[in-house]
Design an enzyme around this catalytic site. Structure first.
Site, PDB file in Angstrom:
ATOM      1  N   GLN A 261       0.848  -1.205   0.000  1.00  0.00           N
ATOM      2  CA  GLN A 261       0.000   0.000   0.000  1.00  0.00           C
ATOM      3  C   GLN A 261       0.877   1.247   0.000  1.00  0.00           C
ATOM      4  OE1 GLN A 261      -1.719   0.590   3.822  1.00  0.00           O
ATOM      5  NE2 GLN A 261      -3.396   1.872   3.115  1.00  0.00           N
TER       6      GLN A 261
ATOM      7  N   SER B  77       1.128   6.421   2.644  1.00  0.00           N
ATOM      8  CA  SER B  77       1.803   7.397   3.508  1.00  0.00           C
ATOM      9  C   SER B  77       3.040   7.987   2.845  1.00  0.00           C
ATOM     10  CB  SER B  77       2.252   6.738   4.816  1.00  0.00           C
ATOM     11  OG  SER B  77       1.172   6.145   5.466  1.00  0.00           O
TER      12      SER B  77
ATOM     13  N   SER C  31       4.709  -1.380   4.213  1.00  0.00           N
ATOM     14  CA  SER C  31       4.862  -2.787   4.629  1.00  0.00           C
ATOM     15  C   SER C  31       4.905  -3.674   3.392  1.00  0.00           C
ATOM     16  CB  SER C  31       3.677  -3.220   5.500  1.00  0.00           C
ATOM     17  OG  SER C  31       3.482  -2.319   6.547  1.00  0.00           O
TER      18      SER C  31
ATOM     19  N   GLU D   9      -9.067  -1.490   5.840  1.00  0.00           N
ATOM     20  CA  GLU D   9      -7.793  -1.699   6.543  1.00  0.00           C
ATOM     21  C   GLU D   9      -8.033  -1.805   8.046  1.00  0.00           C
ATOM     22  OE1 GLU D   9      -4.880   1.455   6.050  1.00  0.00           O
ATOM     23  OE2 GLU D   9      -3.302   0.183   6.880  1.00  0.00           O
TER      24      GLU D   9
ATOM     25  N   GLU E  10      -5.031   8.618  17.995  1.00  0.00           N
ATOM     26  CA  GLU E  10      -5.592   9.966  18.144  1.00  0.00           C
ATOM     27  C   GLU E  10      -6.536  10.265  16.971  1.00  0.00           C
ATOM     28  OE1 GLU E  10      -2.341   9.256  18.337  1.00  0.00           O
ATOM     29  OE2 GLU E  10      -2.052   9.511  20.489  1.00  0.00           O
TER      30      GLU E  10
HETATM   31  C1  LIG Z   1       3.998  -0.967  11.486  1.00  0.00           C
HETATM   32  C2  LIG Z   1       3.510   0.060  10.510  1.00  0.00           C
HETATM   33  C3  LIG Z   1       3.166  -0.318   9.228  1.00  0.00           C
HETATM   34  C4  LIG Z   1       2.724   0.632   8.303  1.00  0.00           C
HETATM   35  N1  LIG Z   1       2.435   0.219   7.028  1.00  0.00           N
HETATM   36  C5  LIG Z   1       2.054   1.143   6.100  1.00  0.00           C
HETATM   37  C6  LIG Z   1       1.832   0.749   4.738  1.00  0.00           C
HETATM   38  O1  LIG Z   1       1.978  -0.426   4.372  1.00  0.00           O
HETATM   39  N2  LIG Z   1       1.482   1.679   3.841  1.00  0.00           N
HETATM   40  C7  LIG Z   1       1.299   2.990   4.189  1.00  0.00           C
HETATM   41  O2  LIG Z   1       0.949   3.783   3.321  1.00  0.00           O
HETATM   42  N3  LIG Z   1       1.526   3.409   5.466  1.00  0.00           N
HETATM   43  C8  LIG Z   1       1.897   2.510   6.422  1.00  0.00           C
HETATM   44  N4  LIG Z   1       2.140   2.919   7.720  1.00  0.00           N
HETATM   45  C9  LIG Z   1       2.071   4.353   8.034  1.00  0.00           C
HETATM   46  C10 LIG Z   1       0.920   4.782   8.917  1.00  0.00           C
HETATM   47  O3  LIG Z   1      -0.306   4.735   8.246  1.00  0.00           O
HETATM   48  C11 LIG Z   1       1.266   6.221   9.404  1.00  0.00           C
HETATM   49  O4  LIG Z   1       2.434   6.113  10.210  1.00  0.00           O
HETATM   50  C12 LIG Z   1       0.155   6.824  10.187  1.00  0.00           C
HETATM   51  O5  LIG Z   1      -0.943   7.134   9.377  1.00  0.00           O
HETATM   52  C13 LIG Z   1       0.607   8.116  10.923  1.00  0.00           C
HETATM   53  O6  LIG Z   1       1.233   8.997  10.061  1.00  0.00           O
HETATM   54  P1  LIG Z   1       2.642   9.642  10.424  1.00  0.00           P
HETATM   55  O7  LIG Z   1       3.575   8.537  10.799  1.00  0.00           O
HETATM   56  O8  LIG Z   1       3.025  10.532   9.311  1.00  0.00           O
HETATM   57  O9  LIG Z   1       2.402  10.495  11.746  1.00  0.00           O
HETATM   58  P2  LIG Z   1       1.816  11.978  11.822  1.00  0.00           P
HETATM   59  O10 LIG Z   1       0.600  12.059  10.993  1.00  0.00           O
HETATM   60  O11 LIG Z   1       2.907  12.933  11.556  1.00  0.00           O
HETATM   61  O12 LIG Z   1       1.378  12.054  13.342  1.00  0.00           O
HETATM   62  C14 LIG Z   1       2.283  12.399  14.397  1.00  0.00           C
HETATM   63  C15 LIG Z   1       1.499  12.461  15.700  1.00  0.00           C
HETATM   64  O13 LIG Z   1       0.507  13.513  15.625  1.00  0.00           O
HETATM   65  C16 LIG Z   1      -0.777  12.998  15.962  1.00  0.00           C
HETATM   66  N5  LIG Z   1      -1.808  13.669  15.137  1.00  0.00           N
HETATM   67  C17 LIG Z   1      -1.757  13.924  13.801  1.00  0.00           C
HETATM   68  N6  LIG Z   1      -2.906  14.528  13.394  1.00  0.00           N
HETATM   69  C18 LIG Z   1      -3.691  14.636  14.486  1.00  0.00           C
HETATM   70  C19 LIG Z   1      -5.017  15.169  14.705  1.00  0.00           C
HETATM   71  N7  LIG Z   1      -5.725  15.698  13.711  1.00  0.00           N
HETATM   72  N8  LIG Z   1      -5.515  15.115  15.950  1.00  0.00           N
HETATM   73  C20 LIG Z   1      -4.787  14.583  16.989  1.00  0.00           C
HETATM   74  N9  LIG Z   1      -3.533  14.075  16.843  1.00  0.00           N
HETATM   75  C21 LIG Z   1      -2.999  14.096  15.608  1.00  0.00           C
HETATM   76  C22 LIG Z   1      -0.705  11.518  15.589  1.00  0.00           C
HETATM   77  O14 LIG Z   1      -1.665  10.780  16.320  1.00  0.00           O
HETATM   78  C23 LIG Z   1       0.731  11.175  16.000  1.00  0.00           C
HETATM   79  O15 LIG Z   1       0.798  10.913  17.365  1.00  0.00           O
HETATM   80  C24 LIG Z   1       2.602   1.998   8.683  1.00  0.00           C
HETATM   81  C25 LIG Z   1       2.935   2.383   9.979  1.00  0.00           C
HETATM   82  C26 LIG Z   1       3.395   1.439  10.895  1.00  0.00           C
HETATM   83  C27 LIG Z   1       3.759   1.881  12.289  1.00  0.00           C
END
Ligand SMILES: Cc1cc2nc3c(=O)[nH]c(=O)nc-3n(C[C@H](O)[C@H](O)[C@H](O)COP(=O)(O)OP(=O)(O)OC[C@H]3O[C@@H](n4cnc5c(N)ncnc54)[C@H](O)[C@@H]3O)c2cc1C
Length: 395
Positions: free
Chosen positions: A114, A117, A149, A232, A365
């Site tokens: 996928q 992100s 992933s 998902e 969150e």
């Molecule tokens: C094990 C694992 C597998 C994954 N696999 C995939 C994959 O296969 N494909 C893919 O596309 N993605 C994948 N992801 C990514 C995952 O979807 C993102 O990490 C996730 O959506 C959070 O985005 P970010 O890491 O950019 O954090 P950010 O969006 O930068 O968030 C940082 C912090 O801010 C908080 N925050 C952000 N916005 C808000 C809001 N509006 N209100 C309150 N709090 C908020 C979040 O909760 C978090 O604590 C994976 C992640 C993990 C950990």
């Protein structure tokens, strides 16, 4: 054709088993024959691995196959394909796309990943910056994805990219199927807290995607992606497990087998978590029954929230119960696992890996926001960028 009932499905499954005895049939051949017989996912259409039967009847087929020791398609290895790509292709794909992709996906011959992100677009996924620019019969894609992933195992990816930077962010996105073996796709491992690299960075440089690999209309990718994301959350938080089949299983076993570790305080916490895990399991069962009636809704977000919190609390309790032993973590070599196996590994792995549960598939969150707005109908968060063209957003 009227939809088959339980007796008819049982009859068809036995017919499949008689024609392709599992003991003497090649695994992949058996799975292909099962797909062609419409017994892969019975609620899918005829010709696409199903029989237009009620989804609730799938267990009838599965039980016959388990009793006959038939091979399955190793659903944990191909979870992204089964749980996310397939329902999206079924919902938005052309007949040609459904024909091409669903059979090898279900059989497990083609693994999916996928590409959603990005470094600057996770929770705020609609802000994504990967560009897809029209070029003759197709598109040229440039950008970077992250946390992907299984990208190192995948043949295909579901990809969202910006096709129109001049409209507000949710409106200028289109949804594609990307061939991971095409020139310009570069996959680099990202090492996690567990020491392993299940996920990756993916760099897309001048990747050419034919227009017949677009899913849904140009500019409607956000709507298509909603189907993927709802599915998902259900597939992460709501998979079918027997009692004590999840994280609570190993800790309950240790409790029973090693009385010398027990304390009164840990007993109280274990009982509370055991009950909560069982409630979550049964709620997952109810959610699956709702799915029989239609597409998953925001309730899946609540389920995924509970799953993440419970996994982290239970694995924390297990580490405490085991004392010094719980701090041991056997293997820090960088491995590229084919699947995430919570129950077959040690307590240290479970503790570390479950940290990701509250991030993957939407952070806790963000899921709380979804539950607040879409289940409880509370006022929504202020969104000042709704009517601003993506290109004018501050980044
Ligand atoms: C094990 C694992 C597998 C994954 N696999 C995939 C994959 O296969 N494909 C893919 O596309 N993605 C994948 N992801 C990514 C995952 O979807 C993102 O990490 C996730 O959506 C959070 O985005 P970010 O890491 O950019 O954090 P950010 O969006 O930068 O968030 C940082 C912090 O801010 C908080 N925050 C952000 N916005 C808000 C809001 N509006 N209100 C309150 N709090 C908020 C979040 O909760 C978090 O604590 C994976 C992640 C993990 C950990």
């Amino acid at each position: 054709m009227t939809a088959p009932d339980a007796a008819e499905l049982r009859r068809r499954t036995r017919e499949l088993l008689a024609a392709h005895p599992p003991a003497t049939t090649d695994r992949t051949d058996f799975l292909k024959a099962r797909f062609d017989a419409g017994l892969a996912w019975v609620h899918y259409p005829v010709g696409l691995g199903g029989l237009d039967a009620p989804r609730s009847l799938q267990p009838v087929v599965d039980a016959e196959l388990v009793a006959a020791d038939a091979p399955d398609n190793d659903p944990r290895r191909i979870g992204i394909g089964l749980g996310m790509a397939a329902p999206t292709i079924l919902g938005f794909g052309t007949d040609e796309q459904k024909e091409r992709f669903l059979r090898p996906l279900w059989v497990g011959e083609e693994v999916w990943c996928q590409l959603f992100s990005e470094p600057g677009a996770g929770s705020d996924l609609a802000a994504l910056g990967t560009r897809a620019v029209r070029d003759g019969e197709g598109w040229v894609v440039d950008g970077q994805k992250v946390w992907t992933s299984s990208a190192h195992l995948a043949r295909w990816a579901i990809l969202i990219a910006r096709t129109d930077p001049d409209v507000p962010k949710h409106r200028g996105i289109s949804y594609f199927i990307c061939d991971m073996t095409d020139p310009g796709v570069e996959v680099r491992p990202l090492r996690q807290i567990t020491g392993e690299a299940e996920f990756n960075e993916v760099f897309l440089t001048g990747v050419r995607i034919p227009d017949n690999r677009r899913l849904g209309a140009v500019g409607e990718g956000w709507k298509v992606a909603q189907t993927t994301l709802m599915n998902e959350r259900v597939s992460i938080g709501g998979s079918r497990i027997p009692r004590e089949g999840g994280m609570i299983g190993p800790v309950a076993r240790t409790w029973r087998e090693r009385p010398e570790l027990r304390t009164h305080d840990l007993h109280q916490r274990l009982l509370t978590l055991w009950v909560e895990a069982e409630v979550a399991r049964l709620t997952g069962e109810r959610l699956r029954q709702q799915l029989v009636a239609g597409q998953p809704g925001p309730e899946g977000s609540g389920m995924k929230l509970a799953f993440a919190r419970l996994n982290q609390e239970i694995s924390g309790l297990e580490v405490e119960l085991l004392g010094d032993e719980g701090l041991l973590y056997g293997d820090w070599t960088m491995r590229r696992p084919e699947l995430v196996d919570f129950t077959g590994r040690d307590a240290g792995y479970r503790y570390l890996r479950s940290k990701g549960n509250s991030i993957e598939g939407g952070t806790s969150e963000v899921l709380l926001n979804i539950v607040a707005e879409r289940v409880l109908a509370l006022p929504s968060e202020p969104r000042n960028d709704k009517d601003v063209a993506w290109k004018d957003l501050s980044r």
